[in-house]
Each structure stands twice: as structure tokens, then as C-alpha cells.
Design a protein around this motif. Sequence first.
Motif, PDB file in Angstrom:
ATOM      1  N   GLY B 684      -3.273 -40.029 -55.644  1.00 52.57           N
ATOM      2  CA  GLY B 684      -3.564 -38.797 -56.357  1.00 52.57           C
ATOM      3  C   GLY B 684      -2.953 -38.782 -57.731  1.00 52.57           C
ATOM      4  O   GLY B 684      -2.238 -39.697 -58.137  1.00 52.57           O
ATOM      5  N   ILE B 685      -3.266 -37.721 -58.422  1.00 50.90           N
ATOM      6  CA  ILE B 685      -2.702 -37.491 -59.744  1.00 50.90           C
ATOM      7  C   ILE B 685      -2.089 -36.101 -59.754  1.00 50.90           C
ATOM      8  O   ILE B 685      -2.450 -35.247 -58.935  1.00 50.90           O
ATOM      9  N   PHE B 686      -1.165 -35.911 -60.670  1.00 47.10           N
ATOM     10  CA  PHE B 686      -0.500 -34.621 -60.678  1.00 47.10           C
ATOM     11  C   PHE B 686      -0.007 -34.295 -62.082  1.00 47.10           C
ATOM     12  O   PHE B 686       0.178 -35.181 -62.924  1.00 47.10           O
ATOM     13  N   HIS B 687       0.206 -33.043 -62.283  1.00 49.73           N
ATOM     14  CA  HIS B 687       0.885 -32.541 -63.471  1.00 49.73           C
ATOM     15  C   HIS B 687       1.747 -31.387 -63.014  1.00 49.73           C
ATOM     16  O   HIS B 687       1.241 -30.341 -62.595  1.00 49.73           O
ATOM     17  N   PHE B 688       3.054 -31.588 -63.062  1.00 51.23           N
ATOM     18  CA  PHE B 688       3.975 -30.543 -62.616  1.00 51.23           C
ATOM     19  C   PHE B 688       4.862 -30.154 -63.773  1.00 51.23           C
ATOM     20  O   PHE B 688       5.382 -31.011 -64.499  1.00 51.23           O
ATOM     21  N   THR B 689       5.084 -28.893 -63.905  1.00 55.09           N
ATOM     22  CA  THR B 689       5.915 -28.421 -64.997  1.00 55.09           C
ATOM     23  C   THR B 689       6.566 -27.120 -64.585  1.00 55.09           C
ATOM     24  O   THR B 689       6.004 -26.349 -63.819  1.00 55.09           O
ATOM     25  N   SER B 706       6.282 -33.235 -65.792  1.00 59.29           N
ATOM     26  CA  SER B 706       5.999 -34.620 -65.395  1.00 59.29           C
ATOM     27  C   SER B 706       4.543 -34.715 -64.988  1.00 59.29           C
ATOM     28  O   SER B 706       3.987 -33.788 -64.394  1.00 59.29           O
ATOM     29  N   PHE B 707       3.927 -35.815 -65.325  1.00 59.94           N
ATOM     30  CA  PHE B 707       2.558 -36.054 -64.915  1.00 59.94           C
ATOM     31  C   PHE B 707       2.381 -37.530 -64.631  1.00 59.94           C
ATOM     32  O   PHE B 707       3.040 -38.388 -65.213  1.00 59.94           O
ATOM     33  N   GLY B 708       1.479 -37.810 -63.733  1.00 61.08           N
ATOM     34  CA  GLY B 708       1.263 -39.208 -63.372  1.00 61.08           C
ATOM     35  C   GLY B 708       0.414 -39.335 -62.132  1.00 61.08           C
ATOM     36  O   GLY B 708      -0.419 -38.478 -61.857  1.00 61.08           O
ATOM     37  N   THR B 727       4.243 -45.817 -54.109  1.00 61.55           N
ATOM     38  CA  THR B 727       4.629 -46.081 -55.470  1.00 61.55           C
ATOM     39  C   THR B 727       4.091 -44.957 -56.341  1.00 61.55           C
ATOM     40  O   THR B 727       3.002 -44.446 -56.088  1.00 61.55           O
ATOM     41  N   SER B 728       4.877 -44.574 -57.336  1.00 58.19           N
ATOM     42  CA  SER B 728       4.388 -43.537 -58.232  1.00 58.19           C
ATOM     43  C   SER B 728       4.812 -43.858 -59.650  1.00 58.19           C
ATOM     44  O   SER B 728       5.855 -44.492 -59.883  1.00 58.19           O
ATOM     45  N   LEU B 729       3.970 -43.474 -60.565  1.00 64.11           N
ATOM     46  CA  LEU B 729       4.264 -43.649 -62.001  1.00 64.11           C
ATOM     47  C   LEU B 729       4.130 -42.289 -62.645  1.00 64.11           C
ATOM     48  O   LEU B 729       3.062 -41.673 -62.579  1.00 64.11           O
ATOM     49  N   ALA B 730       5.201 -41.818 -63.259  1.00 65.51           N
ATOM     50  CA  ALA B 730       5.159 -40.463 -63.802  1.00 65.51           C
ATOM     51  C   ALA B 730       5.880 -40.414 -65.130  1.00 65.51           C
ATOM     52  O   ALA B 730       6.983 -40.961 -65.285  1.00 65.51           O
ATOM     53  N   ASN B 731       5.275 -39.752 -66.075  1.00 64.29           N
ATOM     54  CA  ASN B 731       5.927 -39.481 -67.337  1.00 64.29           C
ATOM     55  C   ASN B 731       6.764 -38.211 -67.161  1.00 64.29           C
ATOM     56  O   ASN B 731       6.243 -37.186 -66.724  1.00 64.29           O
ATOM     57  N   SER B 732       8.029 -38.276 -67.486  1.00 63.89           N
ATOM     58  CA  SER B 732       8.920 -37.135 -67.239  1.00 63.89           C
ATOM     59  C   SER B 732       9.608 -36.732 -68.525  1.00 63.89           C
ATOM     60  O   SER B 732      10.279 -37.548 -69.144  1.00 63.89           O
ATOM     61  N   ALA B 745      11.290 -40.048 -70.009  1.00 63.86           N
ATOM     62  CA  ALA B 745      11.291 -41.244 -69.176  1.00 63.86           C
ATOM     63  C   ALA B 745       9.888 -41.512 -68.678  1.00 63.86           C
ATOM     64  O   ALA B 745       9.088 -40.595 -68.508  1.00 63.86           O
ATOM     65  N   LEU B 746       9.596 -42.763 -68.441  1.00 59.56           N
ATOM     66  CA  LEU B 746       8.365 -43.148 -67.749  1.00 59.56           C
ATOM     67  C   LEU B 746       8.831 -43.779 -66.441  1.00 59.56           C
ATOM     68  O   LEU B 746       9.272 -44.918 -66.398  1.00 59.56           O
ATOM     69  N   LEU B 747       8.761 -43.003 -65.398  1.00 60.01           N
ATOM     70  CA  LEU B 747       9.415 -43.370 -64.144  1.00 60.01           C
ATOM     71  C   LEU B 747       8.469 -44.104 -63.209  1.00 60.01           C
ATOM     72  O   LEU B 747       7.405 -43.611 -62.876  1.00 60.01           O
ATOM     73  N   LEU B 748       8.918 -45.258 -62.791  1.00 58.89           N
ATOM     74  CA  LEU B 748       8.204 -45.976 -61.741  1.00 58.89           C
ATOM     75  C   LEU B 748       9.077 -45.925 -60.501  1.00 58.89           C
ATOM     76  O   LEU B 748      10.213 -46.401 -60.525  1.00 58.89           O
TER      77      LEU B 748
END
Lengths: 385, 941
Positions: B684-689, B706-708, B727-732, B745-748
Motif C-alpha cells: 500500500g501507499i500512505f500519507h500521514f501527517t 510522512s509518506f511512502g 519493508t517500507s520506504l517513507a519520506n519523513s 529522513a528517507l526511511l527504509l
Amino acid sequence: MGFLKLSNKILLIILSFTLVYCSKSILLKNINLTQTGVEQFGRTPNRDFFYPINIGDSLNLKWRTQIHGSFNSTSPSIFFKYLFVPDLSGRIYCLNSESGREEGVQKDKGSVEITPVIYRYRIFYVLNEYDEKYSTLSYYDFFTGKYIKKLRFNGSCSNEMIKIDDGIILLTDGGELYKINNIGEKVWSIYTGRKTTTSPALANGKIIFGTNMGELIAVDEKKGKVIYRKLISSGFDSGISISDNIAYVGDNTGNVIAFDIEEEKVIWNFKTGTKIKSTMISDGASVYAGNLKGDVYSIDKINGELNWKISTGGVINITPIVFDDYLVQPDLNRNLFFIDKLTGDVKKKLEYEHRVRMTPVFHKNTLYMGIDKGEVLAYEIIQSD
Amino acid sequence: MRKISNRHKILLALLFLFTNTLDAQLYFFGRNKVQYEKFNWQIIKTDHFNIYFYDDFKEMAEIGAEYAEEAFEELKVKFDHIVTTRIPLIFYNTHIHFQQTNTLPGFIPEGVGGFFEFIKGRVVIPYQGNLEQFRHVIRHELVHVFMTSKILNELRDHRLTVDRFPPLWFVEGLAEYWSYHWDTQAEMVMRDAVLNNIFVPASDFDRIYGSFLMYKEGQAFLEFIADKYGEDKILGLMENFWRFNTFKETIEFTLGEKFEKVDNYWVYHVKQNYFPLYLDKFPHFVDSRKLTDFGFNFSPNFHKSKNGNDIYFVGNRTGYTSIYKLDYIKDTNEVLSPDLVLEGEREETFEAFHLLENSIDVSKEGIIAFVTKSGDRDALHFYSIDHEFVMNSFEDDELVSITAPRFSNDGKFIAFSAIDNKGFSDLYELHIESMKLTRLTNDYFQDTDPCYGPNDEYLVFISDRTDGVNKQKLNLFKFDRETKYIEYITYVDADFSRPRFSPSFDKLYFTSDYDGTNNIWTMDESDLKFNSGMTQLTHYITSVYDFSFINDTTMITSAFEKFSFQLYEIDLSKIPDSLKHHVEFDYSGIGDKWIAKEIMLDSEDDIIHYEKEYTLDYAVSQVITDPVYGTRGGALLSLSDLLGDDKYYFLIYNTAEVQSELLRNFNVAISRVNSYKRTNFGYGIFHFTGRRYDIRQSNEYFYERSFGGYFSLIYPFSTFQRLEASTSLANSDKEIDFGINSRKALLLSNQISFVHDNTLWMHTGPIDGSRFRLLFGYTSDLKYSNVNFYSFIADYRQYFRLGFRTTVATRASVFVNHGKEARRYIAGGSWDLRGWRRWSVRGEKLWLSSVELRYPLIDQFVVNFPFFGMGFSSIRGALYFDAGGAWDDEYVETLGSVGVGVRWNFFNVITLRYDIGKKIEGDFSYFQPGLFYQFFFGWDF
């Protein structure tokens, strides 16, 4: 979300309430009393669903409107240019029969399951009250907008009323029979001791109805006395129609019974095999019956022999109407059939999105009917020669 | 009880839906619903149904379709109603496959014969080898469909809110009453209930809510109403349902009688019906010796060895169904406790015993043959009594379910009944040494309960191939092993089961419901040739389910009484001849072989391959307002395909506190979860704020956007163990002090976990078994190197059963996050360190340990007020000790607590908890002054 101001929210709420709750009562001033309509279920006290004309199978949808509740297996009544439609949310709607526009509505809490009876400026209707063990017969004057009388009785009423010259006949599900006069007063009442969900019919001064125990009971319309009781079946749930002194009724096991109301005996018995709930109808030559299995029969009125039978695959629990050419049969399975009454061929089938619920009424070249979700439809008939 | 079952899939969905699991301790254990099969679905389209079936099940599906259409035509008349939408009917060829269905999120117990679910209006039914039973279940579920449609239409027609439904006793009672006749099982249950004071009047149906007794009492009550007041009143109850707020008022209005009076009449009628049974029928304890007095005990098998005489049986005495051994000691009135031989339901090989079925046999040589579910199908195991281990196991790719194993007299063969991929229930014979399988019958007649004749020349078995006037009754048949010829032994209007020869083979014994319940009958072996008749031996009020011989005159039975199944020893020689009732067979009614009618299809186009049809499952929205944070709201929607294999979730909500933040604070997540194959996956994809609580600094918040995207896998090794990976990749983007201090951060994040769970649950939490999770993870910032930490979690919980309802629960857990911006774990509160303020214990490293004694405290108490009463049951107690500690870089101190607590399961929705105790403070050196009191909710650990 915070962007709606508080004042806007309040206004929205008030408007919503206004729209929902502020409909006007039935108040009709311009009435032509010389015009007749269909003022009771089956048009006449003996329940006549026969219209001696050819209608053909060409229809134009004239109008379509939606009311609040849905319908029982009943029919609307018509008077002058107004259609009175009962619904299961406790309302009686008055619609303009030409346009379908709502002219007024009486609201109560409960359900109106039978056809309202019209007497001049007044309307009789029965409300099965919500959260109460009684029901109420209301007599409303739509010229003055006032209730004349209300009569409360125990239990409910799913049996169609009979309109007579000087009032109405009401049979409750608990087996109480009332005669009410035209000013809304009780003339007489008797308790028959039998539960009944059979709409009665009247002929030769006799009110005839069946009971859940399988009796056919005749009551003197003037005196309010039981004339006779005949046990002829295991139980009845369908309405009665009378033609030439013969009462036609269907029973719980699917028998169509022809009973001579003067001779007090069964003339013939035709077996369909499955419970019958709709009223038998006759056109003078044949009797038409439908059962819950979805079978429709044409039976010779004199000898009880089968003319034809069709299987619709649906559920027939709504009384049809018949013309010179067609039997118009509603089917709970969302269909309205136009059946050639001589051959049994289905000449036309109208399919709807929802269940067909009402017995159609024909008046001034227009067929009125109701389907689920409170939809009322009017079809203009393009008559064949 | 398995509380986790229903939560498993929901939490799984939440796991897939919400990422950032590494900084959350929200994980779960739970068993796994394993999709062993990739069903190749097809659909038969009939007039009113879409019939879903797969693979080789077509013939049975066409028969089932005919049953469904037949039932539809009958029910539309009964209900005076028609269901205008096509009804999805989903067939599985066995119960084992049925348990894999994704149409329901939770586990399906063995006793469930089918269900109707409301969200998509699906009817899901397993075929269990018998066409009559199949027809019954189809009709039962369709009554539910019609009733639901009728009630909902009644409410909608009257423009009333659809927020009520008839009580469950009526729903299930009607389904039984209008789908089938009053049968042997119903009669047995009612007799037992009435004569053993388990029966409740209609006014107390709540007390038996959800039980099988409720089904049968509901059915009986409706039959009574129909008899006394008229069949039309049953429909009247539904047609008047709109009118009143309580069903009691609806009953009173419809019947024209006070409910109490109706109830009194019914109770009188029931007692009048059953009390006279005592005149010529007996409870099982009369003239017998009771060998067990607890739990459910089935399939007794006597074995005489040099070590002694034992009775082996399948029982459920702890919550786990297992094989037990009971010392057979003659002439003692003491009820002995059986020994556990082989415990089931803790590991894949013995995943489930089929408790209510004939599933065990013991050979003269001391080999126990027993059947368990083992992975994707049943397996037949051979256990050596002398050596105390499982010597061998048999499975076959074509056979899904196995029952009724029976050794030949020479011990070389074993016969059994099995259901194959087509759904056919047939007889098979296995040569034990070579494991060569021979199919003996091959048709859709149910063939079961085989039993070898004196010289193994023939088999006696039960079959519904009976035709003619007794069509489809389960009669006894004889199969010649050499000629393969099948002939009738019995021919009566009754059902038979469990044929067994006496040890000397002079008589054949079996159970039959000829007199209304299953009793033991017999016929001479010599009469098998002449088919002269059978003789009734026992006259029990309730059923004998199975039996085994000690010798020619002594028998061990498994009998139903007081709603349990217990073992009894009976002496056949003590049955007087006057009680023996003989019935002759009349074969003149035998007709042509019966053929099951299949649906007539217009063309082959009426059978199509399944393509996913997605519909909405649910849509929930909420708007909340508070004086500090303003108004916020959101919605959650779920879509899935008809078979439940593929789900989509859409989440949207807004956390804006002022209008200008509206666009910035939209939170969105879209996920897909697929459970069609054994490996479940989701992405899935997400955008949380929004604002986050900083658990490093109490009462501080930071803003994060964060979104990813993410991807997750779950692979179940078995019902009890699985591997999880994600596994997740999220820009935070984090704003720590608004506008001043921020972190990008770009979190993996990657993690892998191994989970084990074979626990048994009781009212408030696990009581037996064990569960643990081992997790490794790593999170790094690919772009700015602002975050870089690894994670390790080891959480182990073991439950040591002391008694049926008492256990010592232990836990040892370690949580480690180590590295740059490693997140903190939290503890404290009723769920871990009791007494300490909830979530006040924080650290990048955390350890927890608990020991808790869980015991029953109050079984039931009732408070009666003048106008109403309240009952509380199954209140449990706890005596506990907790210890733990949390730190970032240097260990700070050890915290602890001791105390007592009370737990109460509130209608299976939530468990309320109240604890009293003392904290252990000062680095575990002294108790706090005074006591702490803590109230919260949540299951036991």
C-alpha cells in the motif's frame, strides 16, 4: 471540519427538519361530487375487478412519483381527480391523478395496509398503530381538514373495508365486524370468535368472509347477525369476490372454491396445490386465481374446469384486474404481466427494479400501480379498437 | 475458547494497513488460517443463485444447485416473499477445505455445518459426504437468507431503522423448523435437557444463548406455536416484527396471548411429552458403571495387553482434543482419571482430532489407528502402544477427509471411509505394510463405518444407498471383498451406525435410531445371510454414540447424557428378554437405485469461470469535536471480492486544527491484502501527517509528515507458526520545535519475524500452551543519515495448566532499538508493569517479566432489582508479580509490582481489569507505602 461556521450549521439543520417534517395535510376544496372513481378496493362491495373494455398492451408512462413508505398488497382509491395512496409508514397520500403531484398527506405512526374508502368529502382509513396493540379507524373530512371520528379496536386490520350506501363495513383481523355509518358512528358490531385475514365482500345483503379456521361466514348487513357458518376448508387467507351469488375464495392449501351464498353450498373446488392469498376475480365467464408458487389460472366460472395455467416463477399475492382482452397480473418478483385472458399467453411483461406491490386501479384510461420503495406509477393506456 | 480467532484477520489487516510497525509495540500472536489450496473457482448460474464450486466438485455442485432451487420455491411460499437478488452459494467439498474460506475472517470450528453472512449475503456450505445432510444445511441457510430479507424489507417498508433483529433463538429455531423435520439428534438433545433439568423455558432463552440447545429449544418452541396457534402465526411473527420494540410484545400480539401463558403452555407440553419416557426407557447410569465423569469422551476401544487392560478413547478434557487411556479395573465404583497418551492441537501433525466422529481403532497387536487433520488434509496415524510412538502415517493426495478406521482381524489391512476431491464419501482399504491403497466403492452414496466379518471375507458398512420406500436411510450393507458385490443387510426406516462384531463373531451389534434415539441392536451373524431382522437390546433415553467390547457380554459405551459424552460399562447379559424388541425386515419396498437430481442447465454458458467481483464490505465515518483541538473526522472503507481473497482498504482522515491546515493534514492510506494463496501479501501507499506524542519527553509533541509505501508478507508454516516480513520506504519530515528544529529522513524499514502460537484461551486470556515472537529489524535513513537503528524483540509466553480453569502464566520479553534516533519502547500500566502509570516507563531497551496465577473467582452471581436483574458470570482472579526495566544508554533501575486482580469478560467484546497491589520501588528494594488501584481493559497477556 472547522470551516463550517456554527451559524451555517444551525441553518442547515433547521432547513433539513423543515423539508422533512413540514408537509401539508389533505385539504381539498374544489371537489366535483358527481364524478365517480374507484372509492374502495375492487370498486364495488362485491369486489369487481373487471373492466369491460379492451385496453391493448400499449402503455405510456404518464408520471412517476415517490412517497414515503412502501405498500401492502392493496390498491389506491380514486375520487374526482385525486388518488389516495396508503403506505406502510402510516401515511395517506393524496396525489393529483393527472400529474402525480402531492396534494396533501395525513401522517400517523404506524402503517396503513388497506385501501382507504372515500365517501363524498370524507375518507375512512385504518391505521395499525406502532408500538400499540390496537388499531384506529379514522374518518377524516378533507374538505374541512378535520377528523370526524376515530374508533379504536384491538389488534390489527388487514382486511379491506366495504363501502355501502350508508357507511362502511370493517372486519378486523381478530374477527370483529363493524358497520360504521356515514357520520362515523358505529351502527352495530359483532364478534365472530374467529381470526380472519380474508377481505370480505357483500352481495344480497350478506357480508361474506372466510376465517383462518376454514369457515365461510355470512352476516346480515342490516341487522349485524350471523346468518350461517360453513366449514369448507382448512383455512383462508385470500379475499373474496362475489359474482352472480357465487363467492370465489382461495384457501391455504391452494383450493379455489366457488360457494353459492344463497344455497349455502360449495359448487366446485379447483386445486392449485399452493396457498392462495390474493382475491379471486371474475369477468363473468372465468375466474382468475394466482398462488404463492407464481402460478396463474383461468378457471371456467360455471364448472370449475381449467381453461389455462401459466407459471410465472414469481410470487402471486396481489389481486389482478381483468379487461375484455387482458388479465393484468402483478407479480412480487418485480413484474407486471399482460396475459391474454383467452389463451393465457403473456403478451407483455413489464419488469421493474423493485417488487410490484399494489393491485392496479384503472380510471379514465389510466392504470395506477405501486412498487417497492414507495413508487407510484401512472400509465396511460393506448387503447386498441 | 479462542478469542484471538476473530481478531486475527482484522489485526492482520491493520498490520498491513498501518506501517511504521518498528516504532510500535502493537503486534499480535494468534494462529493462522492457512490457505493450503488454490481453488480454481467456477460458477453455476441458476435462476436464483450463483453457485460457486471448484475443481472436481461439479457433480455435487449441480446436485446442490437443484436442492437450492427446490428450497427457494418452497421458501418463497412459506415466507410469502421473494428474494429478488441472486444469492451467492459457495460450496466446499469437505469441511477441511471449508475451514480455509476467506469469506469469514476467523477460524471455523468443526461443529459449524455452514453459515450465512450478512455483509455480502453469502451462503457458505461444506459438503460432508452425505447428500441428505447437504440438502438440510442448504435449506437451513436459505431460511436465514429469506428471513433476513423478509425482516429487513418489513422494516424498510415501514420506514423504520434497520437496527433490530429477532432474537437468535428465533432465527436459528426457524431455520431448523422450516428446513428439516424433527430428527433423532433434536429428540436426543431435548430429552436430555428436559429430563436432566437443563431445559430452560422460553423466557430464559438468554441463558442458553448461542448453544446447540438453543437451536433445538427454539425449533421446538416454534413447532409448538404452529401446532397450538396455527402455522400462519410463524409468518405472522415476522410480519408483525415492525410493530413493536421487543420481540416479546410481537409474540403476544401475534398469538393473542400473554407471553408467560404461552411459555407455561409450552413447558407443560414439553414435560408431558418427555416425562413418560421414564416408563420404559432408562438413563445411562441405570444398571451400568460410569467410567468417566468429566469432559467429552468418544470412541472407546478396549485393548488387552500383557501390561493390563485399557480403554483407549478420544476425548477433550482440557480444551485440547487428545487420545487418552483409562485403566480398566473390573468391579470398582471409583471413577479413575485417564492418562494422556497423545496430545492433539498443539502441533501441525496432530492439528485437530475429529472429536464427534468415529476416528480411532485399536488392533489386537496393540496398534492405535487414529485420524487427525494434518496440514491440508486428514492423515491416518499408527501408534504403537508398547513402544509409545507413532510408527507411520498415511495420507493421499486424492483423499481430503478420513473417518472410521477399522483393522482387519488379521491385522494386515485397515478399512476406512474417506471423502475425495469430488466430494464422494467411499470405502477404502489400506494394506498396512505396503501402504497400498485400494478403493472399494466409487459413487456419491455415503459409505462409512466399515467393519470386517469373521474371516475378513466381507465388510459390513453403513450406506445411504438405500432406495425404495426407505430411500437414503443409512442402512447396513455387506461388501464381498472378493466379488465386490454389495447387498442389503437391513432395510428399515431408520439410520444405523457403528456396526461391530462381538469378540466371538457370533453376533453383529450396531446402533440405530429406530425407536427415536440411538440404541444398541443386534442380529446373529448367521442371520446376515437370511436378513431376518434385528433385536433391540438397550432402551436408553439418550443416544449411545459408540461402543466397544470387553468380552461377548460386556461393553463400553460412549453415551450422551447431561450434555456431555461419558463412558459407561454395561453388562449385556443382564438385559432381560422382555425388554428385547425384535423388528423384521421387509424388503418389498426396495426400488430402483436412487439417483440424485442435478440442476438442468440451459447451456454450458451457465457455468463460467470465477472472475473477481468486488463489492463494499463496510464504510465507517466519524466526526469528532473537542474544545482544544477542534473538529476532525475521517472514513474507512473496505472492498473485497466475493470469496474474500482480495481486500482493499481506504482510509482518509483529517487532523487539521485550523482551516489553513486542512490540505496539509489530510491523512490517506490505501492498502491491498491478498489471502488467496498460502503466502498472504499486502502492499500500500500512505500519507500521514499530524502531531505525534514524543515519548522521549513527556507532554511534548512534534509534528511529522510522512509518506511512502510498504510491502508485507506472511507465510504460515502451519496453523501454529508463521513467518512475517515487511519493508517500507517513507519520506519523513519532522518538526521538533515548530519552524526551528526539524529533521528530514528517507526511511527504509525492514523487519522479519517468526511467530508461534498454540495457546488455548479461556474467558479472559490464554490458559494453556505457549506463544512467542522473535523479530529482527533495521531502519535507516537513505538520504540524510539522520536515522539508523536496528531492532530486536523476543517475547515469550508460556502457560502452565494447573487445573481445568487454573494456570500459571509466565512472560519474558526483551525489546531493543539501538542506533541513531532509535525509538523508545513503552511500558507501564495494566498490560505489563502493573501499578506503574500507563506508558510511563520508556526506553530504547526494555525488558519485562511476569508470573501470574489465573484462577476462577466467581462462577456466577445475579443481582435482582425490583424491575430487572443482572447476571455476571466467569469472573476470574489473578495473583501476579511483574518486573521490568527500561533504559536508553545506561540501565537505570528495575521496577516491579505484586498484587491481585479481577477480570471480567464483557460479552466477548472486551475484558475489564481491576488490579490492586504494591509497586516495588527503589531499584527493586522496597515496596511502595500503601496500595495502588488500577482499572483498565484488555485481554490477559
